[in-house]
Every structure is written in C-alpha cells, then in structure tokens.
Write a protein that holds these residues in place. Structure first.
Motif, short mmCIF file in Angstrom:
data_model
loop_
_atom_site.label_atom_id
_atom_site.label_comp_id
_atom_site.label_asym_id
_atom_site.label_seq_id
_atom_site.Cartn_x
_atom_site.Cartn_y
_atom_site.Cartn_z
N THR A 39 0.85 -1.19 0.00
CA THR A 39 0.00 0.00 0.00
C THR A 39 0.88 1.24 0.00
N ALA A 40 0.26 2.39 0.14
CA ALA A 40 0.99 3.66 0.19
C ALA A 40 1.51 3.94 1.60
N TRP A 41 1.66 2.91 2.43
CA TRP A 41 2.24 3.06 3.77
C TRP A 41 3.75 3.18 3.59
N ARG A 45 3.70 6.31 7.58
CA ARG A 45 2.46 7.07 7.32
C ARG A 45 1.91 6.71 5.95
N ILE A 46 0.67 7.08 5.72
CA ILE A 46 0.04 6.84 4.42
C ILE A 46 0.29 8.05 3.53
N GLN A 55 -1.55 7.14 -4.52
CA GLN A 55 -1.42 5.95 -3.68
C GLN A 55 -0.99 4.74 -4.51
N THR A 56 -1.48 4.64 -5.73
CA THR A 56 -1.10 3.51 -6.58
C THR A 56 0.39 3.58 -6.92
N LEU A 57 0.87 4.75 -7.30
CA LEU A 57 2.30 4.89 -7.59
C LEU A 57 3.14 4.56 -6.36
N ALA A 58 2.69 5.03 -5.19
CA ALA A 58 3.43 4.76 -3.95
C ALA A 58 3.41 3.28 -3.61
N ALA A 59 2.26 2.64 -3.75
CA ALA A 59 2.13 1.22 -3.43
C ALA A 59 3.00 0.37 -4.36
N PHE A 60 2.94 0.65 -5.65
CA PHE A 60 3.81 -0.08 -6.57
C PHE A 60 5.28 0.25 -6.31
#
Length: 143
Positions: A39-41, A45-46, A55-60
């Motif tokens: 996830t974007a954790w 932090r999120i 969030q998708t870019l961060a999660a990937f």
C-alpha cells in the motif's frame, strides 16, 4: 531425472503488519519473486491520502523496491493485482499502472473490495515477477 533445487529468500519491508501478522514483503522461489500486498504506507504514514493515483504509484513503489533487492525491475513483472476500495478510482489506478508497466504489459487484475486494513488506504497491489536464471544467479551470490 535431476532434482531441481529451489532457491528461497525473503525480503522484509517497513510495514508494521509484517511482524505482527508473520509475513515477508517479498519471497523468491526459483526464478519467481512474489511481492506481498503493498500500500501507500511509507515511512510510518500513508502517502497521498485521498489520491488513488498517488497511492497507486506509492504502493507499486513499495513493491518495486522489494523486487530491486533481487535485481529485478518493472520489466520483469509478469502479473499485478490491484485491490481498490471504490470503483470510481479504477481509471486513476489504471492510469498509474499504465505509467509504470506499459512497456512490460504484465497480466493484471483489478477488483473492488469492501475495505483495506486502514480506511485511508484506497488501493493495495501485489506483484509477481520472473527472470530466467534468477535462482542460479542468487545461488552464485550465496557462495
């Protein structure tokens, strides 16, 4: 018939849930690497709260960083899974996926789920990667 040796290795991430729930960020098995739901954790932090694209870019990014521990990149990705909490976010999540994987074109699944472990999380992703000869390369690095 010769016995095939399976090389296994694990990469830890920075999620508080890895230790609490007993899992690894990524596991290598032979020439395959499987990355756990990311996830974007980031840094406790999120990131990009309220922004499904960010969030998708961060999660990937979390998942691709785990792949990098094995020397793999987005070009080695063969499957992705995206779990989103609202169908309205599908286009933005898909746009981020295309930005990262357009050249590799892995098979992909996107499903809408009721929720994730933290209600601020809008997307969770999984990655599977493959590189022929990875096991042999990793075996050589253990020597």
């Amino acid at each position: 018939m010769t016995e095939r040796r399976i090389v296994r290795g694990r990469v830890a991430g920075f999620s508080p849930w890895e230790d609490e729930f007993g899992y690894s960020r990524a596991v290598v098995a032979g020439d395959h690497v499987h990355v756990a739901g990311s996830t974007a954790w980031v840094d406790g932090r999120i990131e990009h709260e309220g922004d499904p694209y960010g969030q998708t870019l961060a999660a990937f990014g979390v998942g691709l960083n785990a792949l990098a521990a094995y020397g793999l990149t987005a070009d080695d990705v063969v499957r992705t899974r995206m779990y989103i909490t609202h169908v309205r976010d599908a286009e933005e999540v898909g746009r981020a996926h295309r930005q990262l994987f357009d050249a590799a074109r892995p098979v992909a699944t996107m499903v809408v789920v009721e929720g994730l472990i933290d209600s601020r999380m809008m997307v969770e992703v999984e990655i599977d990667a493959y590189r022929a000869g990875l096991a042999k390369t990793l075996e050589g690095n253990q020597s």
